[in-house]
Structure formats: C-alpha cells, structure tokens
Design an enzyme around this catalytic site. Structure first.
Site, PDB file in Angstrom:
ATOM      1  N   LYS A 149       0.851  -1.203   0.000  1.00 31.00           N
ATOM      2  CA  LYS A 149       0.000   0.000   0.000  1.00 31.00           C
ATOM      3  C   LYS A 149       0.887   1.253   0.000  1.00 31.00           C
ATOM      4  CE  LYS A 149      -0.235  -0.192   5.054  1.00 31.00           C
ATOM      5  NZ  LYS A 149      -1.042  -0.593   6.215  1.00 31.00           N
ATOM      6  N   TYR A 203      17.771  28.856   9.515  1.00 33.53           N
ATOM      7  CA  TYR A 203      16.585  29.594   9.965  1.00 33.53           C
ATOM      8  C   TYR A 203      16.523  29.656  11.483  1.00 33.53           C
ATOM      9  CZ  TYR A 203      14.416  29.644   5.321  1.00 33.53           C
ATOM     10  OH  TYR A 203      14.133  29.863   4.011  1.00 33.53           O
TER      11      TYR A 203
HETATM   12  C1  LIG Z   1      -0.321  -1.725   6.840  1.00 30.88           C
HETATM   13  C2  LIG Z   1      -0.978  -2.969   7.308  1.00 30.88           C
HETATM   14  C3  LIG Z   1      -0.240  -4.150   7.492  1.00 30.88           C
HETATM   15  C4  LIG Z   1       1.270  -4.193   7.423  1.00 30.88           C
HETATM   16  O1  LIG Z   1       1.789  -3.743   8.644  1.00 30.88           O
HETATM   17  P1  LIG Z   1       3.376  -3.666   8.907  1.00 30.88           P
HETATM   18  O2  LIG Z   1       3.486  -3.174  10.298  1.00 30.88           O
HETATM   19  O3  LIG Z   1       3.913  -2.698   7.914  1.00 30.88           O
HETATM   20  O4  LIG Z   1       3.907  -5.042   8.705  1.00 30.88           O
HETATM   21  C5  LIG Z   1      -0.941  -5.308   7.796  1.00 30.88           C
HETATM   22  N1  LIG Z   1      -2.291  -5.288   7.945  1.00 30.88           N
HETATM   23  C6  LIG Z   1      -3.020  -4.170   7.810  1.00 30.88           C
HETATM   24  C7  LIG Z   1      -4.487  -4.210   7.999  1.00 30.88           C
HETATM   25  C8  LIG Z   1      -2.388  -2.970   7.495  1.00 30.88           C
HETATM   26  O5  LIG Z   1      -3.116  -1.845   7.372  1.00 30.88           O
END
Ligand SMILES: *Cc1c(COP(=O)(O)O)cnc(C)c1O
Length: 361
Positions: A35, A255
C-alpha cells in the site's frame, strides 16, 4: 555530477526480506503489503521484485487497480474494502479480494448483484477499535455474506493488532486469543499477522500473513533495527554536499539561528530538505553519512537543504555523497531523532527525488 537527491531501491534487499518473511511463516501464504506506493518504494517496482509472494495487499481499490493495469496478476487483498458501487464492480471485474468491515458494505454488495463473485474477508475488531465488526457482530456479518453467496467454501476472518510492535505488551495476547476463539468457532481461514507478528509470534501466523515494513528492511519492534534482525534496507536516500564553508565561533546556522558554532569550524550543506521528504523535525544531532562517515545535522531543516557539522571530516568537499538513511544508517534512527517512524519517512519521499532501481553486485 548529478546533484539531484536520489532514492535507490534495492531489489535484492526486497527479495531477501520477503524470503525472511516466508521463512518466519513457513505454513502461511505471504501477502506482501505494498500500500501507499509500497511505503514509498514504488508499488509496481515492489510487486515485480516480490513476485515470489503469494499475493499482495493494499489499502484502497484504486491502488489495486493500478497494479492490475501494470500487469500484476496475483491475488490482491484490498484491506480497506470498497466504499461505493463503482469500486465494487471494478473489484469484481479485476478479481480483487475485498475486506468487509461494516454492515453498510454488506448493504452495498446486496444493492447490486456483482456480475462475478467477489472474494470477501470479514474484518474483526479484536481490540484495536479502528475498523472491523465487534466480536458479537461477526456471526451476523458471516450470515449476510453467506446469503449473498459470497462466503466461499470456508469463511475468512482477519484482524489487526494495535500493540504488536511492543513484544511485552499484554494487549496483544488478549487480541490474539479473542480472535482465535472466533476463528475456531466459525472454522474460518484467518489472517492477523503484520510484520511484528510474523517476526515475533511464530505460533500465531494464521493462513495468510500480511508483512509490510519488514519487507523494506525496517524492524517492526520498538527499540531495534532491521539490521539487527537480519533484514536489509531496501531504500537508500542520497544527496550531495552542495557547499562546504568555514564559520567562526559564535556563527548561527540556518533559519532561526538555532545552532551556534561553539568554535571555528567547517559547515557542510547537503542538497536535500523537507521538500524532498527529509523530516523537518529532525533534531540537531541526527546522524547523516558523508561518504559513509557519520556527522551530525545542525540547525533547522530547510525545504531544499540541511546543514552538517563537518568538524570530524575536514576533508569533506562539494559533491561528496550524503546518505540520509539506508545502508549504514537505519531509517529507524533518523525516525527516532525526528519524532516519527520509518513508515512515515518512506511514505514522505516526494516526487522531486529521482528514483533508481538497483540490484546487488
Ligand atoms: C499496513 C498494514 C499491514 C502491514 O503492517 P506492517 O506493520 O507494515 O507489517 C498489515 N495489515 C493491515 C491491515 C495494514 O493496514
């Protein structure tokens, strides 16, 4: 010489990390979580490198459709499910598996007769209290799914853990045993394992696992780094020194003048800043590598540049390679020094950074 910041994505590291996930969960199917553009690494690049995975998982239907359009044919789990009729039709047409987490998504499915059957997984809220059916609603959700003819041979249940990054947190055991009770009761196939469970709870893998962050080389546990667990960083974020100058004692850098030279000293400027995704909240002292040697960041992060204390590297010069995270500098350390997590650092790398795909050797 090209002074544009570059994110080098190492396909060998991605494959190595996937192999570790497969070895940690030998009896489970592995759905690689890609994702958010594979946590900033490039979803299509990652899907191709990770072709030994059984399938992929994304958050949204649009992410899955983009993978299909790029020719990715493996099973894809859409973890947020669909929110309108059009995306359900698209999911059906593209053989996506939808996570169903509320009754109104079942209503949507009922209000149309999808042209082809859609794979559906019921999400259970086992204690995270974000998405999912409450344990006492699961039976009714499964009944409605079966009435739609979408329950498959065995019902499929999934859940997500809130505290698995802390190996000592007791809430995880509670979530796991509540979920296990439901899985047993309905004879369901199940999925619960993010990276932390894959690496930390060998007895709890379930039928298919959902590792994300570990594939990119980052430890899923608080207080450790991916390297310590045998993972390899999949992203090297690099820039170049664009200026090296001596300043007198008392000179204020950047800054707000928040950092004052304690003595006459050389200060380097690297051509990368928050406009590229380097965290603006990185504190003075955050480590940065110049040609592999660690030096501290000083002063505030600007949009296009950061300043570095070069007292330990008097020979540093314009054009030297600066590594912000990757080999030799775990993103976990930069994240900790910036009040965030490596997930956000990776997702935040902007389009201004050139991406380059590399292999070992
Ligand atoms: C993002 C996500 C994962 C993966 O989690 P990690 O901590 O990156 O391994 C698994 N399940 C769901 C529902 C997620 O949203």
């Amino acid at each position: 010489m090209d002074f544009t910041p570059v994110a080098r994505i190492n396909l060998s590291a991605l494959r190595h990390n996937l192999k570790m996930a497969c070895q940690s969960a030998p009896a489970s199917q592995v759905f690689a979580v890609i994702k958010a553009n594979a946590y900033g690494h490039g979803a299509v690049v990652a899907a191709r490198a990770l072709d030994q995975a059984h399938g992929f998982a994304v958050a949204r239907v649009a992410e899955a459709l983009a993978l299909r359009a790029a020719g990715v044919g493996k099973p894809i789990l859409v973890m947020g499910g669909a929110y309108d009729l059009e995306s359900i039709q698209q999911a059906a047409g593209q053989r996506l598996t939808l996570v169903i987490h509320q009754f109104w998504q079942l209503d949507l499915l009922r209000s149309m007769k999808p042209a082809s059957p859609i794979g559906c997984v019921i999400k259970v809220d086992s204690g995270m209290h974000r998405l999912g059916f409450a344990p006492e609603e699961v039976e009714e959700a499964l009944r409605q799914l079966a009435a739609l003819g979408l329950a498959g041979e065995r019902p499929r249940l999934m859940t997500h853990l809130a505290n698995a990054d802390d190996r000592h947190d007791l809430a995880t055991g509670d979530q796991l045993s509540l979920f296990r009770t439901l899985v047993d009761r309905f004879g369901a196939e199940c999925s619960l394992a993010n990276s932390a469970v894959v690496m930390g709870w060998p007895q709890w893998q379930g039928d298919w696992v959902r590792p994300g962050i570990m594939l990119y080389g980052v430890s899923p546990f608080i207080g450790s780094t991916g390297g310590e667990l045998g993972l390899r960083p999949a992203m090297n974020l690099e820039a170049r020194l664009i200026s090296v100058k001596p300043y007198p004692k008392g000179a204020r850098i950047g800054y707000g003048g928040t950092w004052e030279c304690p003595e006459a000293m050389p200060v380097g400027v690297a051509g990368i800043g928050y406009g590229d995704g380097y965290p603006r909240h990185a504190r003075s002292g955050t480590p940065v590598l110049v040609e592999g040697a660690p030096v501290p960041l000083i002063g505030r992060v600007s949009m296009d540049m950061i300043a570095l204390d070069l007292r330990s590297l008097p020979g540093a010069k314009v054009g030297d390679k600066v590594t912000l995270w990757g080999e030799g500098l775990p993103a976990e350390r930069v994240a900790e020094s910036s009040g965030t997590i490596a997930y956000q650092l990776f997702c935040g790398v902007t389009g201004r950074v050139r991406r380059e795909v590399v292999e070992d050797g």
